[in-house]
Design a protein around this motif. Structure first.
Motif, PDB file in Angstrom:
ATOM      1  N   THR A   1     -11.151   9.672   4.194  1.00  0.00           N
ATOM      2  CA  THR A   1     -12.524  10.201   3.868  1.00  0.00           C
ATOM      3  C   THR A   1     -13.309   9.770   2.843  1.00  0.00           C
ATOM      4  O   THR A   1     -12.515   9.183   2.101  1.00  0.00           O
ATOM      5  CB  THR A   1     -12.217  11.730   3.845  1.00  0.00           C
ATOM      6  N   SER A   2     -14.605  10.085   2.626  1.00  0.00           N
ATOM      7  CA  SER A   2     -15.398   9.789   1.359  1.00  0.00           C
ATOM      8  C   SER A   2     -14.630  10.439   0.179  1.00  0.00           C
ATOM      9  O   SER A   2     -14.844   9.753  -0.804  1.00  0.00           O
ATOM     10  CB  SER A   2     -16.817  10.020   1.601  1.00  0.00           C
ATOM     11  N   ASP A   3     -13.734  11.408   0.226  1.00  0.00           N
ATOM     12  CA  ASP A   3     -13.224  12.044  -0.873  1.00  0.00           C
ATOM     13  C   ASP A   3     -12.214  11.168  -1.581  1.00  0.00           C
ATOM     14  O   ASP A   3     -11.847  11.298  -2.945  1.00  0.00           O
ATOM     15  CB  ASP A   3     -12.524  13.366  -0.534  1.00  0.00           C
ATOM     16  N   HIS A   4     -11.520   9.973  -0.873  1.00  0.00           N
ATOM     17  CA  HIS A   4     -10.583   9.070  -1.125  1.00  0.00           C
ATOM     18  C   HIS A   4     -11.059   7.935  -2.017  1.00  0.00           C
ATOM     19  O   HIS A   4     -10.472   7.112  -2.727  1.00  0.00           O
ATOM     20  CB  HIS A   4      -9.790   8.469   0.062  1.00  0.00           C
ATOM     21  N   ALA A   5     -12.561   7.787  -2.050  1.00  0.00           N
ATOM     22  CA  ALA A   5     -13.083   6.582  -2.723  1.00  0.00           C
ATOM     23  C   ALA A   5     -12.722   6.497  -3.907  1.00  0.00           C
ATOM     24  O   ALA A   5     -12.337   5.166  -4.457  1.00  0.00           O
ATOM     25  CB  ALA A   5     -14.635   6.670  -2.428  1.00  0.00           C
ATOM     26  N   GLY A   6     -12.773   7.543  -4.825  1.00  0.00           N
ATOM     27  CA  GLY A   6     -12.634   7.197  -6.352  1.00  0.00           C
ATOM     28  C   GLY A   6     -11.122   6.869  -6.707  1.00  0.00           C
ATOM     29  O   GLY A   6     -11.008   5.944  -7.248  1.00  0.00           O
ATOM     30  N   GLY A   7     -10.212   7.427  -6.106  1.00  0.00           N
ATOM     31  CA  GLY A   7      -8.998   7.217  -6.276  1.00  0.00           C
ATOM     32  C   GLY A   7      -8.388   5.749  -5.680  1.00  0.00           C
ATOM     33  O   GLY A   7      -7.724   5.131  -6.353  1.00  0.00           O
ATOM     34  N   LEU A   8      -9.110   5.452  -4.591  1.00  0.00           N
ATOM     35  CA  LEU A   8      -8.948   4.003  -3.852  1.00  0.00           C
ATOM     36  C   LEU A   8      -9.717   2.872  -4.806  1.00  0.00           C
ATOM     37  O   LEU A   8      -9.147   1.923  -5.223  1.00  0.00           O
ATOM     38  CB  LEU A   8      -9.313   4.055  -2.606  1.00  0.00           C
ATOM     39  N   ALA A   9     -10.653   3.204  -5.182  1.00  0.00           N
ATOM     40  CA  ALA A   9     -11.359   2.320  -6.228  1.00  0.00           C
ATOM     41  C   ALA A   9     -10.642   2.023  -7.273  1.00  0.00           C
ATOM     42  O   ALA A   9     -10.467   1.016  -7.866  1.00  0.00           O
ATOM     43  CB  ALA A   9     -12.712   2.931  -6.751  1.00  0.00           C
ATOM     44  N   ASP A  10     -10.162   3.405  -8.100  1.00  0.00           N
ATOM     45  CA  ASP A  10      -9.012   3.030  -9.164  1.00  0.00           C
ATOM     46  C   ASP A  10      -7.860   2.150  -8.837  1.00  0.00           C
ATOM     47  O   ASP A  10      -7.528   1.292  -9.632  1.00  0.00           O
ATOM     48  CB  ASP A  10      -8.633   4.428  -9.725  1.00  0.00           C
ATOM     49  N   ALA A  11      -7.376   2.440  -7.695  1.00  0.00           N
ATOM     50  CA  ALA A  11      -5.909   1.601  -7.287  1.00  0.00           C
ATOM     51  C   ALA A  11      -6.448   0.180  -6.956  1.00  0.00           C
ATOM     52  O   ALA A  11      -5.599  -0.759  -7.386  1.00  0.00           O
ATOM     53  CB  ALA A  11      -5.563   2.061  -5.798  1.00  0.00           C
ATOM     54  N   ALA A  12      -7.504  -0.081  -6.590  1.00  0.00           N
ATOM     55  CA  ALA A  12      -8.212  -1.616  -6.335  1.00  0.00           C
ATOM     56  C   ALA A  12      -8.342  -2.084  -7.705  1.00  0.00           C
ATOM     57  O   ALA A  12      -8.205  -3.287  -7.753  1.00  0.00           O
ATOM     58  CB  ALA A  12      -9.315  -1.601  -5.392  1.00  0.00           C
ATOM     59  N   ARG A  13      -8.961  -1.279  -8.663  1.00  0.00           N
ATOM     60  CA  ARG A  13      -9.415  -2.132  -9.891  1.00  0.00           C
ATOM     61  C   ARG A  13      -8.279  -2.210 -10.814  1.00  0.00           C
ATOM     62  O   ARG A  13      -8.268  -3.206 -11.566  1.00  0.00           O
ATOM     63  CB  ARG A  13     -10.192  -0.782 -10.671  1.00  0.00           C
ATOM     64  N   LEU A  14      -7.257  -1.551 -10.689  1.00  0.00           N
ATOM     65  CA  LEU A  14      -6.014  -1.886 -11.528  1.00  0.00           C
ATOM     66  C   LEU A  14      -5.499  -3.222 -11.387  1.00  0.00           C
ATOM     67  O   LEU A  14      -5.157  -3.905 -12.354  1.00  0.00           O
ATOM     68  CB  LEU A  14      -5.008  -0.784 -11.171  1.00  0.00           C
ATOM     69  N   ASP A  15      -5.244  -3.958 -10.326  1.00  0.00           N
ATOM     70  CA  ASP A  15      -4.836  -5.134 -10.038  1.00  0.00           C
ATOM     71  C   ASP A  15      -5.761  -6.018  -9.319  1.00  0.00           C
ATOM     72  O   ASP A  15      -5.481  -7.254  -9.019  1.00  0.00           O
ATOM     73  CB  ASP A  15      -3.571  -5.036  -9.568  1.00  0.00           C
ATOM     74  N   GLN A  16      -7.061  -5.612  -9.343  1.00  0.00           N
ATOM     75  CA  GLN A  16      -8.231  -6.536  -8.593  1.00  0.00           C
ATOM     76  C   GLN A  16      -7.559  -7.037  -7.254  1.00  0.00           C
ATOM     77  O   GLN A  16      -7.743  -8.219  -7.190  1.00  0.00           O
ATOM     78  CB  GLN A  16      -8.729  -7.475  -9.576  1.00  0.00           C
ATOM     79  N   VAL A  17      -7.063  -6.119  -6.327  1.00  0.00           N
ATOM     80  CA  VAL A  17      -6.406  -6.699  -5.202  1.00  0.00           C
ATOM     81  C   VAL A  17      -7.629  -7.565  -4.243  1.00  0.00           C
ATOM     82  O   VAL A  17      -7.137  -8.354  -3.664  1.00  0.00           O
ATOM     83  CB  VAL A  17      -5.663  -5.434  -4.375  1.00  0.00           C
ATOM     84  N   TRP A  18      -8.833  -7.366  -4.553  1.00  0.00           N
ATOM     85  CA  TRP A  18      -9.788  -7.870  -3.628  1.00  0.00           C
ATOM     86  C   TRP A  18      -9.992  -9.291  -4.211  1.00  0.00           C
ATOM     87  O   TRP A  18     -10.359 -10.296  -3.393  1.00  0.00           O
ATOM     88  CB  TRP A  18     -11.152  -7.311  -3.881  1.00  0.00           C
ATOM     89  N   GLY A  19      -9.402  -9.650  -5.217  1.00  0.00           N
ATOM     90  CA  GLY A  19      -9.392 -10.977  -5.508  1.00  0.00           C
ATOM     91  C   GLY A  19      -8.524 -11.813  -4.695  1.00  0.00           C
ATOM     92  O   GLY A  19      -8.481 -13.256  -4.687  1.00  0.00           O
ATOM     93  N   LEU A  20      -7.636 -11.426  -3.901  1.00  0.00           N
ATOM     94  CA  LEU A  20      -6.720 -12.173  -3.062  1.00  0.00           C
ATOM     95  C   LEU A  20      -7.637 -12.396  -2.057  1.00  0.00           C
ATOM     96  O   LEU A  20      -7.944 -11.590  -1.134  1.00  0.00           O
ATOM     97  CB  LEU A  20      -5.445 -11.407  -2.666  1.00  0.00           C
ATOM     98  N   TRP A  21      -8.134 -13.661  -1.740  1.00  0.00           N
ATOM     99  CA  TRP A  21      -9.155 -14.046  -0.772  1.00  0.00           C
ATOM    100  C   TRP A  21      -8.802 -13.826   0.572  1.00  0.00           C
ATOM    101  O   TRP A  21      -9.577 -13.191   1.639  1.00  0.00           O
ATOM    102  CB  TRP A  21      -9.702 -15.402  -0.684  1.00  0.00           C
ATOM    103  N   TYR A  22      -7.549 -13.492   1.157  1.00  0.00           N
ATOM    104  CA  TYR A  22      -7.185 -13.123   2.447  1.00  0.00           C
ATOM    105  C   TYR A  22      -6.966 -11.862   2.736  1.00  0.00           C
ATOM    106  O   TYR A  22      -6.532 -11.503   3.666  1.00  0.00           O
ATOM    107  CB  TYR A  22      -5.860 -13.950   2.871  1.00  0.00           C
TER     108      TYR A  22
END
Length: 194
Positions: free
Chosen positions: A20-41
């Motif tokens: 749900t949209s309620d998860h957005a903040g926590g998931l953004a924090d999780a992604a931000r910690l190790d910049q998982v989006w930097g893995l191009w694949y």
């Protein structure tokens, strides 16, 4: 419960609840910690695009194309996303994919138990004959993880995937069938008991 109806799946190490949209903040924090989006694949969005990514998944879920989940630790902290997608109710069959996890959850019981819960629901609640997995051909870590849970490699699908940066690449296709599920389930139980 019908095929692809929202469901919460509970284990000892992980809770999978409909995204749900309620998860957005926590998931953004999780992604931000190790910049998982930097893995191009990976399919992980940048932290500042998390809400838009969730909205897009929810729009597809509303049409029956997918069922996305927030992956939560037992304490309720979001550590990633996983999804049922490409449903084939007539078979029935489904794919598990679009999974990304924060570094703190990778190579832990969280992913193993999440896959056990998703597979169990697909085979035991929905009566699926087949569950597929696809990952980018060059994502060796994901390919190893899929093989570790007991999925069978079916082949390389060429030029079937367009990445965020526009790169066209291949996929590695895997599956587990209903006949294989009892042995795979036992294998996953063994992995989780260690």
């Amino acid at each position: 419960m019908g095929f692809l109806d929202p469901v919460t799946l509970l284990g000892r190490e992980v809770r999978l609840e409909p995204l749900t949209s309620d998860h957005a903040g926590g998931l953004a924090d999780a992604a931000r910690l190790d910049q998982v989006w930097g893995l191009w694949y990976t399919s992980a969005p940048e932290a500042d695009r998390m809400r838009a990514d969730i909205d897009a998944k929810l729009a597809r879920a509303a049409t029956g194309e997918m069922l996305p989940f927030a992956v939560l630790r037992p304490d309720g902290v979001p550590v990633g996303v996983t999804t049922y997608l490409h449903p084939l109710p007539a078979v029935p069959a489904v794919e598990i994919g679009m999974t990304w996890l924060a570094a703190s959850a990778r190579r832990t019981a969280i992913n193993t138990e999440a896959k056990k819960l998703l597979l169990g629901n697909a085979f035991e609640a929905w009566g699926c004959r087949r569950v597929a997995f696809r990952t980018t051909w060059l994502n060796l870590r994901s390919r190893e993880a899929i093989e570790r849970i007991g999925a069978t490699f079916e082949g390389r699908i060429r030029n079937d995937r367009v990445m965020r940066d526009g790169t066209v690449t291949d996929s590695a296709q895997y599956s587990i069938t209903d006949a294989e599920w009892p042995a795979v389930r036992q294998h996953l139980r063994h992995l989780l008991s260690r």
